[in-house]
Design a protein around this motif. Structure first.
Motif, mmCIF file in Angstrom:
data_model
loop_
_atom_site.group_PDB
_atom_site.id
_atom_site.type_symbol
_atom_site.label_atom_id
_atom_site.label_comp_id
_atom_site.label_asym_id
_atom_site.label_seq_id
_atom_site.Cartn_x
_atom_site.Cartn_y
_atom_site.Cartn_z
ATOM 1 N N LEU A 114 -14.322 8.340 -5.508
ATOM 2 C CA LEU A 114 -14.056 8.013 -4.108
ATOM 3 C C LEU A 114 -13.318 6.684 -4.141
ATOM 4 N N THR A 115 -12.354 6.504 -3.259
ATOM 5 C CA THR A 115 -11.651 5.232 -3.211
ATOM 6 C C THR A 115 -11.531 4.769 -1.772
ATOM 7 N N ARG A 162 -2.546 2.011 -4.587
ATOM 8 C CA ARG A 162 -2.159 3.410 -4.423
ATOM 9 C C ARG A 162 -3.397 4.230 -4.083
ATOM 10 N N SER A 163 -3.283 5.043 -3.041
ATOM 11 C CA SER A 163 -4.428 5.815 -2.589
ATOM 12 C C SER A 163 -3.952 7.114 -1.963
ATOM 13 N N ASP A 181 -6.206 6.814 -6.915
ATOM 14 C CA ASP A 181 -6.388 5.381 -6.716
ATOM 15 C C ASP A 181 -5.451 4.671 -7.682
ATOM 16 N N SER A 182 -5.548 3.367 -7.774
ATOM 17 C CA SER A 182 -4.585 2.625 -8.584
ATOM 18 C C SER A 182 -4.736 2.851 -10.081
ATOM 19 N N THR A 183 -5.765 3.593 -10.494
ATOM 20 C CA THR A 183 -5.913 3.935 -11.914
ATOM 21 C C THR A 183 -5.395 5.339 -12.214
ATOM 22 N N LEU A 195 0.849 -1.188 0.000
ATOM 23 C CA LEU A 195 0.000 0.000 0.000
ATOM 24 C C LEU A 195 0.883 1.236 0.000
ATOM 25 N N VAL A 196 0.556 2.176 -0.878
ATOM 26 C CA VAL A 196 1.248 3.458 -0.934
ATOM 27 C C VAL A 196 0.202 4.558 -0.784
ATOM 28 N N LEU A 197 0.419 5.423 0.193
ATOM 29 C CA LEU A 197 -0.468 6.566 0.421
ATOM 30 C C LEU A 197 0.263 7.821 -0.011
ATOM 31 N N ALA A 198 -0.424 8.693 -0.761
ATOM 32 C CA ALA A 198 0.184 9.930 -1.247
ATOM 33 C C ALA A 198 -0.767 11.094 -0.984
#
Length: 166
Positions: A154-155, A36-37, A145-147, A10-13
């Motif tokens: 919303l993710t 990714r979120s 999000d991952s896209t 998981l990667v938060l940015a």
């Protein structure tokens, strides 16, 4: 980099509107196997303090916690409750321990989104996260999000497994 070396799940940015828009592709390239979120902000917090116009990336590697991600488009403010239900319904329920949610911060009823989620998953699953900012302009915010980044999605991240203490 050191963040890539941990092989994050998981990667938060979190960053300014411009930093998140410009950094999303680099985050995807650096962490292709991670969920990714995150979202745009009105100020970023890091070990250096509180800043504006930056991008803060946090990489997490879980050994025994599964990570799932679902997203939905928010049509308008009136869609908030239904959007919360769509997110919660799309998350696998078995072993769900906690939910992180990030939503665009304009034309949304955050309380209704949460109510829609609780309507599906119940009140025993902790839900945390927040709504995106745009430096206080309240014009257009971004969710990662991952896209990629979007101004109308919303993710949420579902965290699973008995090893997770939340």
């Amino acid at each position: 980099s050191a963040l890539c070396a941990i092989e994050p799940n998981l990667v938060l940015a979190f960053g300014s509107v411009a930093a998140l828009q410009h950094g999303a592709a680099a985050i995807a390239a650096a962490f292709p196997n991670a969920k990714r979120s995150g979202c745009s902000t009105a100020g970023e917090i890091s070990a250096q303090g509180v800043e504006e116009g930056t991008l803060v990336v946090t990489a997490l590697h879980f050994d025994r916690t599964r990570v799932a991600q679902v997203s939905t488009v928010l049509a308008n403010m009136e869609d908030s409750f239904a959007a919360g239900r769509r997110l919660a319904t799309a998350l696998p329920v078995v072993g769900l321990r906690a939910i992180l949610i990030f939503g665009q911060g304009v034309q949304i009823n955050g309380s209704a989104v949460l109510s829609g989620m609780v309507d599906i998953v119940g009140s025993h699953v902790p839900i945390t996260g927040g709504l995106a900012g745009d430096g206080g302009a309240f014009a257009q915010t971004w969710v990662l999000d991952s896209t990629g980044v979007s101004s109308n999605r919303l993710t949420c991240i579902g965290l699973y497994g008995e090893a997770l203490q939340f």
